[in-house]
Design a protein around this motif. Structure first.
Motif, PDB file in Angstrom:
ATOM      1  N   SER A  63       0.834  -1.199   0.000  1.00  0.00           N
ATOM      2  CA  SER A  63       0.000   0.000   0.000  1.00  0.00           C
ATOM      3  C   SER A  63       0.867   1.246   0.000  1.00  0.00           C
ATOM      4  CB  SER A  63      -0.929   0.028   1.222  1.00  0.00           C
ATOM      5  OG  SER A  63      -1.782   1.162   1.180  1.00  0.00           O
ATOM      6  N   LEU A  96       0.713   8.430  -7.356  1.00  0.00           N
ATOM      7  CA  LEU A  96      -0.151   7.279  -7.634  1.00  0.00           C
ATOM      8  C   LEU A  96       0.191   6.650  -8.986  1.00  0.00           C
ATOM      9  CD1 LEU A  96      -3.574   8.646  -6.349  1.00  0.00           C
ATOM     10  CD2 LEU A  96      -2.236   6.791  -5.339  1.00  0.00           C
ATOM     11  N   HIS A 106      -3.421  -0.373  -3.905  1.00  0.00           N
ATOM     12  CA  HIS A 106      -4.089   0.122  -2.695  1.00  0.00           C
ATOM     13  C   HIS A 106      -3.371   1.371  -2.203  1.00  0.00           C
ATOM     14  CE1 HIS A 106      -5.292   0.430   1.557  1.00  0.00           C
ATOM     15  NE2 HIS A 106      -6.389  -0.199   1.177  1.00  0.00           N
ATOM     16  N   ALA A 107      -4.153   2.371  -1.791  1.00  0.00           N
ATOM     17  CA  ALA A 107      -3.559   3.601  -1.266  1.00  0.00           C
ATOM     18  C   ALA A 107      -4.454   4.182  -0.172  1.00  0.00           C
ATOM     19  CB  ALA A 107      -3.378   4.632  -2.381  1.00  0.00           C
ATOM     20  N   TYR A 109      -5.007   7.888   1.628  1.00  0.00           N
ATOM     21  CA  TYR A 109      -4.730   9.322   1.467  1.00  0.00           C
ATOM     22  C   TYR A 109      -5.243  10.066   2.687  1.00  0.00           C
ATOM     23  CZ  TYR A 109      -5.466  14.089  -0.394  1.00  0.00           C
ATOM     24  OH  TYR A 109      -5.485  15.450  -0.587  1.00  0.00           O
ATOM     25  N   GLU A 148      -8.894  14.176  -3.368  1.00  0.00           N
ATOM     26  CA  GLU A 148      -9.803  13.035  -3.307  1.00  0.00           C
ATOM     27  C   GLU A 148     -10.264  12.634  -4.709  1.00  0.00           C
ATOM     28  OE1 GLU A 148     -13.004  13.490  -0.574  1.00  0.00           O
ATOM     29  OE2 GLU A 148     -11.700  13.703   1.182  1.00  0.00           O
ATOM     30  N   CYS A 151      -7.718  10.535  -6.226  1.00  0.00           N
ATOM     31  CA  CYS A 151      -7.844   9.161  -5.731  1.00  0.00           C
ATOM     32  C   CYS A 151      -8.976   8.422  -6.436  1.00  0.00           C
ATOM     33  CB  CYS A 151      -8.086   9.174  -4.216  1.00  0.00           C
ATOM     34  SG  CYS A 151      -6.667   9.699  -3.235  1.00  0.00           S
ATOM     35  N   THR A 155      -8.777   4.943  -8.825  1.00  0.00           N
ATOM     36  CA  THR A 155      -9.651   3.770  -8.749  1.00  0.00           C
ATOM     37  C   THR A 155     -10.202   3.425 -10.122  1.00  0.00           C
ATOM     38  OG1 THR A 155     -10.251   4.146  -6.438  1.00  0.00           O
ATOM     39  CG2 THR A 155     -11.810   2.903  -7.781  1.00  0.00           C
ATOM     40  N   THR A 162      -8.707   3.090  -3.088  1.00  0.00           N
ATOM     41  CA  THR A 162      -8.192   4.325  -2.502  1.00  0.00           C
ATOM     42  C   THR A 162      -9.079   4.731  -1.331  1.00  0.00           C
ATOM     43  OG1 THR A 162      -9.407   5.607  -4.179  1.00  0.00           O
ATOM     44  CG2 THR A 162      -7.073   5.180  -4.592  1.00  0.00           C
ATOM     45  N   CYS A 164      -9.728   7.455   1.525  1.00  0.00           N
ATOM     46  CA  CYS A 164      -9.456   8.840   1.913  1.00  0.00           C
ATOM     47  C   CYS A 164      -9.929   9.054   3.345  1.00  0.00           C
ATOM     48  CB  CYS A 164     -10.178   9.813   0.987  1.00  0.00           C
ATOM     49  SG  CYS A 164      -9.684   9.684  -0.748  1.00  0.00           S
ATOM     50  N   PHE A 209     -13.016   3.302  -4.360  1.00  0.00           N
ATOM     51  CA  PHE A 209     -12.818   4.594  -3.703  1.00  0.00           C
ATOM     52  C   PHE A 209     -13.807   4.781  -2.563  1.00  0.00           C
ATOM     53  CE2 PHE A 209     -14.419   8.890  -3.157  1.00  0.00           C
ATOM     54  CZ  PHE A 209     -13.263   9.624  -2.924  1.00  0.00           C
TER      55      PHE A 209
END
Length: 240
Positions: A63, A96, A106-107, A109, A148, A151, A155, A162, A164, A209
């Motif tokens: 991630s 990203l 996968h992230a 934020y 956002e 993000c 996705t 993602t 947030c 997301f």
């Protein structure tokens, strides 16, 4: 997990990286050196706009955790606003891009509840819940809500989950609650609770997301954290 934390030497990163490093293998990318290096953390000095650098550091990473933000110095000036947009929008997009190039899907934020404007109500405020689209127009809130959208785009483009997290006045554990008004103290979030929210976000997978309010306001006087409770299994240990 193996994590790449971008902005891990900043205000929020310095508070949560030591906690994440207890359970995960952590690499940090930041323009700055750490104030106090955390044992076992692999620090790299460099820019988040460098797609190839991010891609190389993100190899075999589970991630990406993005905590970078613009500087506090000169807050609200034209140059300061430009720097915030450069990091929260362009920088996040390129980071990203590098992560996706390395196969990361996968992230997490660290966004902000500043994505919403608020009305003063006798010294307090009432924030909308996550069902209401963000609408802030000030430079910081707008930069965060555009982040956002970056993000959300990740996705759609790379099939990346993602998460947030809309943080509220993160504070070191020994300084919590932080804030110069009743409202700020009511929603301030301790460092260990921010770290726990990130940990919960790391395990939120397969849902694309999504965004969550993260606050020490467990009573819901000012904002609702019910979605984070329900979907992330997160609730603040240090609650106002």
């Amino acid at each position: 997990m193996r994590l790449l934390v971008i902005g891990g030497c900043g205000l929020v990163g310095s508070m949560v990286v030591p906690v994440l490093a207890r359970s995960h293998e952590v690499a940090v990318l930041d323009l700055k050196e750490p104030r106090t290096a955390v044992s076992g953390v692999d620090y790299h000095t460099g820019g988040l706009h460098d797609v190839e650098l991010v891609a190389s550091l993100a190899s075999d990473v589970d991630s990406l955790v993005f905590m970078a933000m613009g500087p506090l110095a000169g807050w609200g000036s034209q140059e300061n606003a430009r720097q915030h947009f450069d990091i929260a929008v362009g920088g996040l997009y390129l980071a990203l891009t590098g992560a996706a190039k390395a196969g990361v899907r996968h992230a997490v934020y660290t966004s902000s509840m500043s994505v919403y404007p608020y009305e003063e109500l006798t010294g307090m405020v009432t924030f909308p819940d996550e069902s209401v689209p963000p609408s802030a127009t000030d430079f910081y809130g707008l930069a965060k809500r555009l982040g956002e959208e970056v993000c959300r785009t990740a996705t759609e483009r790379w099939d990346m989950d993602t998460v947030c997290l809309r943080l509220c006045f993160p504070a070191a554990d020994d300084e919590w609650p932080r804030g110069d008004t009743e409202m700020k103290r009511a929603i301030s979030t301790s460092a260990r609770d921010v770290a726990a929210a990130i940990e919960a976000g790391l395990h939120r997978r397969g849902h694309g997301f999504d965004a969550y309010a993260i606050s020490g306001d467990a009573s819901g006087r000012t904002m609702s954290i019910e979605k984070a409770r329900r979907e992330l299994g997160w609730t603040p240990r240090d609650a106002t």
